[in-house]
Design an enzyme around this catalytic site. Structure first.
Site, PDB file in Angstrom:
ATOM      1  N   SER A  17       0.812  -1.222   0.000  1.00  0.00           N
ATOM      2  CA  SER A  17       0.000   0.000   0.000  1.00  0.00           C
ATOM      3  C   SER A  17       0.838   1.260   0.000  1.00  0.00           C
ATOM      4  O   SER A  17       0.304   2.357  -0.122  1.00  0.00           O
ATOM      5  CB  SER A  17      -0.917   0.014   1.232  1.00  0.00           C
ATOM      6  OG  SER A  17      -0.141   0.026   2.416  1.00  0.00           O
ATOM      7  N   CYS A  18       2.138   1.126   0.133  1.00  0.00           N
ATOM      8  CA  CYS A  18       2.985   2.313   0.250  1.00  0.00           C
ATOM      9  C   CYS A  18       4.246   2.132  -0.568  1.00  0.00           C
ATOM     10  O   CYS A  18       4.981   1.174  -0.380  1.00  0.00           O
ATOM     11  CB  CYS A  18       3.358   2.558   1.710  1.00  0.00           C
ATOM     12  SG  CYS A  18       4.500   3.925   1.941  1.00  0.00           S
ATOM     13  N   GLY A  19       4.521   3.083  -1.456  1.00  0.00           N
ATOM     14  CA  GLY A  19       5.681   2.972  -2.318  1.00  0.00           C
ATOM     15  C   GLY A  19       6.877   3.749  -1.845  1.00  0.00           C
ATOM     16  O   GLY A  19       7.958   3.659  -2.416  1.00  0.00           O
TER      17      GLY A  19
END
Length: 296
Positions: A120-122
């Protein structure tokens, strides 16, 4: 779909009030899930990052991730990609470690990420917010692309029609790279799906790098979710002039799009869309005098 999906037995509860639901309120069935597994990314045998992703197109993912991290921007800088040995408890190859060999003159990152990157987080694990504002070797602001508004509004439907994994799981994001023709139609160049929206974009960018297509001038990147700061950053580093999303952008995404010269579109639906920056690239239908409107 191999390692991309997995079947699981579930208990389905039916509460629709029908006689059948009252007689059999709980049903046993199989559901199809999108697979999520860790992928370790190594650069010249040294561990650089671990990201959670849907297996498939892993070489594209690694190549795109290196572009998004500002490590490479040309396919000639990437010498090779290979899976490293790795087995599960049953002795089966996991294909969860990929090593990238870079050209000797490419500057290696000083350190790897400190924590793994979730689906969900890059940008989790970067040392500071300043490290996210990487300098791009391309300038989307100089791209003269103009896209008919009706073409932009139709891209989510084209994207959805090509989402094979979503069709069976309902659990993945998608990113599609489009190029518009003179007649206003849009050609889908590449589509990738993943449990992580940033991974889907990295897979598209990585495909383009490996094909020698960077910078991606004259293209539109359509994504299935919201437009976050990280997605705008990835578009800028790949030289993409237009980023469109079916949901909302964040305030920081709009700010970065304005500073990068990217046209940022949100809430892109069949009959409407919002343009948050770069409206000069969006063309309205021709007026009675034969001239086309633009957002200006």
């Amino acid at each position: 779909m191999g390692r991309v999906t997995q079947r699981r037995k579930v208990h389905k509860y039916v509460l629709d009030g029908s006689p059948q639901a009252l007689e059999f309120p709980v049903r046993h069935r199989e559901d199809v899930l999108a697979v999520e597994e860790p992928l370790e990314i190594r650069i010249d045998s040294l561990s650089f990052s671990v990201t959670m992703r849907t297996p498939g197109n892993d070489f594209d993912l690694v190549a795109g991730f290196l572009v998004s991290e500002g490590v490479i921007w040309n396919h000639e800088q990437l010498v090779s990609l290979r899976f490293c040995a790795g087995e599960d408890e049953n002795g089966v190859q996991t294909f969860n470690v990929v090593e990238a060999q870079l050209r000797p003159d490419v500057v290696r990152p000083a350190t790897g990420r400190n924590v793994y990157t979730s689906s969900s987080c890059g940008i989790c694990g970067t040392d500071s917010i300043e490290a996210v504002h990487k300098s791009s070797h391309f300038s989307p602001a100089e791209d003269p692309l103009v896209v008919p508004v009706a073409t932009l509004a139709g891209l989510p439907d084209q994207l959805r029609e090509a989402q094979a994994v979503f069709d069976v799981t309902g659990g993945v994001h998608a990113a599609g790279l489009f190029r518009t023709a003179e007649d206003g139609s849009a050609e889908l160049l590449c589509l990738r799906e993943d449990v992580g929206r940033h991974n889907a974009v990295d897979k598209v960018v990585g495909w383009a790098l490996r094909e020698g297509l960077l910078p991606l001038r004259g293209t539109v990147l359509q994504v299935s979710g919201r437009a976050s700061f990280e997605l705008v950053q990835k578009a800028a580093l790949a030289g993409i002039p237009v980023l469109a999303a079916v949901s909302a952008p964040s305030s920081l995404a709009v700010e970065l799009a304005e500073n990068s010269g990217i046209t940022l579109v949100g809430f892109s639906r069949r009959t409407s869309l919002n343009v948050y920056s770069g409206a000069h690239r969006v063309a309205m239908p021709a007026r009675e005098d034969g001239h086309a409107h633009t957002g200006g």
